[in-house]
Motif scaffolding. Sequence first.
Motif, PDB file in Angstrom:
ATOM      1  N   ASP A   6     -51.110 -75.955 -65.975  1.00  0.00           N
ATOM      2  CA  ASP A   6     -49.740 -76.465 -66.731  1.00  0.00           C
ATOM      3  C   ASP A   6     -49.383 -76.504 -67.907  1.00  0.00           C
ATOM      4  N   PHE A   7     -47.696 -75.721 -67.752  1.00  0.00           N
ATOM      5  CA  PHE A   7     -47.075 -75.151 -69.238  1.00  0.00           C
ATOM      6  C   PHE A   7     -45.481 -76.173 -68.937  1.00  0.00           C
ATOM      7  N   PRO A   8     -46.397 -77.238 -69.637  1.00  0.00           N
ATOM      8  CA  PRO A   8     -44.244 -78.480 -70.042  1.00  0.00           C
ATOM      9  C   PRO A   8     -43.691 -77.174 -70.789  1.00  0.00           C
ATOM     10  N   LEU A   9     -43.964 -77.214 -71.353  1.00  0.00           N
ATOM     11  CA  LEU A   9     -42.963 -76.367 -72.505  1.00  0.00           C
ATOM     12  C   LEU A   9     -42.114 -75.232 -71.728  1.00  0.00           C
ATOM     13  N   THR A  10     -42.657 -74.380 -70.950  1.00  0.00           N
ATOM     14  CA  THR A  10     -42.035 -73.739 -69.914  1.00  0.00           C
ATOM     15  C   THR A  10     -41.753 -74.002 -69.483  1.00  0.00           C
ATOM     16  N   ASP A  11     -42.357 -75.586 -68.454  1.00  0.00           N
ATOM     17  CA  ASP A  11     -40.697 -75.241 -67.335  1.00  0.00           C
ATOM     18  C   ASP A  11     -40.131 -76.078 -67.314  1.00  0.00           C
ATOM     19  N   LYS A  12     -40.288 -77.362 -69.005  1.00  0.00           N
ATOM     20  CA  LYS A  12     -38.734 -77.953 -69.528  1.00  0.00           C
ATOM     21  C   LYS A  12     -37.526 -76.620 -69.276  1.00  0.00           C
ATOM     22  N   ILE A  13     -37.958 -75.761 -69.829  1.00  0.00           N
ATOM     23  CA  ILE A  13     -37.055 -74.321 -70.301  1.00  0.00           C
ATOM     24  C   ILE A  13     -36.367 -74.026 -68.504  1.00  0.00           C
ATOM     25  N   LEU A  14     -37.031 -73.376 -68.039  1.00  0.00           N
ATOM     26  CA  LEU A  14     -37.135 -73.543 -67.138  1.00  0.00           C
ATOM     27  C   LEU A  14     -36.057 -74.011 -65.490  1.00  0.00           C
ATOM     28  N   THR A  15     -36.659 -75.108 -65.957  1.00  0.00           N
ATOM     29  CA  THR A  15     -35.672 -76.778 -64.988  1.00  0.00           C
ATOM     30  C   THR A  15     -34.260 -76.736 -65.676  1.00  0.00           C
ATOM     31  N   SER A  16     -33.867 -75.887 -66.974  1.00  0.00           N
ATOM     32  CA  SER A  16     -32.672 -76.488 -67.366  1.00  0.00           C
ATOM     33  C   SER A  16     -32.153 -75.302 -66.645  1.00  0.00           C
ATOM     34  N   PHE A  17     -33.170 -74.148 -66.387  1.00  0.00           N
ATOM     35  CA  PHE A  17     -32.316 -72.735 -65.318  1.00  0.00           C
ATOM     36  C   PHE A  17     -32.408 -72.535 -63.994  1.00  0.00           C
ATOM     37  N   ALA A  18     -32.746 -73.302 -63.769  1.00  0.00           N
ATOM     38  CA  ALA A  18     -33.090 -73.638 -62.210  1.00  0.00           C
ATOM     39  C   ALA A  18     -32.169 -73.167 -61.076  1.00  0.00           C
ATOM     40  N   GLY A  27     -41.153 -68.245 -57.463  1.00  0.00           N
ATOM     41  CA  GLY A  27     -41.657 -67.188 -57.506  1.00  0.00           C
ATOM     42  C   GLY A  27     -41.782 -66.470 -59.287  1.00  0.00           C
ATOM     43  N   TYR A  28     -40.496 -67.263 -59.356  1.00  0.00           N
ATOM     44  CA  TYR A  28     -40.724 -66.825 -61.210  1.00  0.00           C
ATOM     45  C   TYR A  28     -41.087 -67.417 -61.926  1.00  0.00           C
ATOM     46  N   ARG A  29     -42.280 -68.730 -61.620  1.00  0.00           N
ATOM     47  CA  ARG A  29     -42.437 -69.508 -61.799  1.00  0.00           C
ATOM     48  C   ARG A  29     -43.866 -69.600 -61.999  1.00  0.00           C
ATOM     49  N   ASN A  30     -44.410 -69.061 -60.726  1.00  0.00           N
ATOM     50  CA  ASN A  30     -46.345 -68.990 -60.791  1.00  0.00           C
ATOM     51  C   ASN A  30     -45.694 -67.491 -61.153  1.00  0.00           C
ATOM     52  N   HIS A  31     -44.806 -66.576 -61.349  1.00  0.00           N
ATOM     53  CA  HIS A  31     -45.126 -65.077 -62.265  1.00  0.00           C
ATOM     54  C   HIS A  31     -45.221 -65.776 -63.586  1.00  0.00           C
ATOM     55  N   ILE A  32     -44.707 -66.157 -63.805  1.00  0.00           N
ATOM     56  CA  ILE A  32     -44.737 -67.366 -65.597  1.00  0.00           C
ATOM     57  C   ILE A  32     -45.794 -67.687 -65.620  1.00  0.00           C
ATOM     58  N   TYR A  33     -47.065 -68.468 -64.820  1.00  0.00           N
ATOM     59  CA  TYR A  33     -47.762 -68.875 -65.095  1.00  0.00           C
ATOM     60  C   TYR A  33     -48.764 -67.933 -64.947  1.00  0.00           C
ATOM     61  N   ARG A  34     -49.199 -66.904 -64.474  1.00  0.00           N
ATOM     62  CA  ARG A  34     -50.091 -65.858 -64.454  1.00  0.00           C
ATOM     63  C   ARG A  34     -49.741 -64.887 -65.115  1.00  0.00           C
ATOM     64  N   VAL A  35     -48.606 -64.526 -65.755  1.00  0.00           N
ATOM     65  CA  VAL A  35     -48.476 -63.923 -67.073  1.00  0.00           C
ATOM     66  C   VAL A  35     -49.456 -64.740 -68.601  1.00  0.00           C
ATOM     67  N   LEU A  36     -49.194 -66.048 -68.421  1.00  0.00           N
ATOM     68  CA  LEU A  36     -49.412 -67.476 -70.042  1.00  0.00           C
ATOM     69  C   LEU A  36     -51.212 -67.429 -69.222  1.00  0.00           C
TER      70      LEU A  36
END
Length: 179
Positions: A6-18, A27-36
């Motif tokens: 879980d990366f809450p800050l990242t998810d908060k940002i992504l939600t605003s660009f959903a 797919g983009y969220r999971n890419h970010i989570y893998r990278v992190l």
Amino acid sequence: MKPILDFPLTDKILTSFALAIGADLQGYRNHIYRVLNFHTALNGAEGLPSEAVQIAAAFHDLGIWTDDTLDYLPPSIALATEYLDSQQRPELKDEVSALILEHHKLRRYRGAYTNSVEPFRQADLVDVSLGLVRFGLPRPFIKTVQSAFPDHGFHSMLMRLSAKQFIRSPLRPLPMFRW
């Protein structure tokens, strides 16, 4: 090594660009989570990466969708800068910009913020290469992260966009890469 789930800050940002990201959001969220996760492992750190890294991760490819381009580094940096201004976090601008700008650098990064930028560059390459390039990360860890955060068409989308870019601009097929 266990993946961070879980990366809450990242998810908060992504939600605003959903809406802008649309069907590619998972797919983009999971890419970010893998990278992190790869970034954290490459750094040998425990816990969440720095806020700068988490913010840069959310924005690093975002210009693909907001500006409909494969030349997405400048618009991604602009979006991150707007976000940091809105959050009154000007002290993170230089590092976040470097993280985004240099994440496709083909050679080792040795500039400012090396301790965050170079592992971020490596982590993105581990993911984009589907784990073929590992920078010393154990294969079982990469497989575990990939299983926890499946592709959801992210790599296929990149291939489609790359093919379109090549047709549109054969002399500049991958404009996001830097020497």
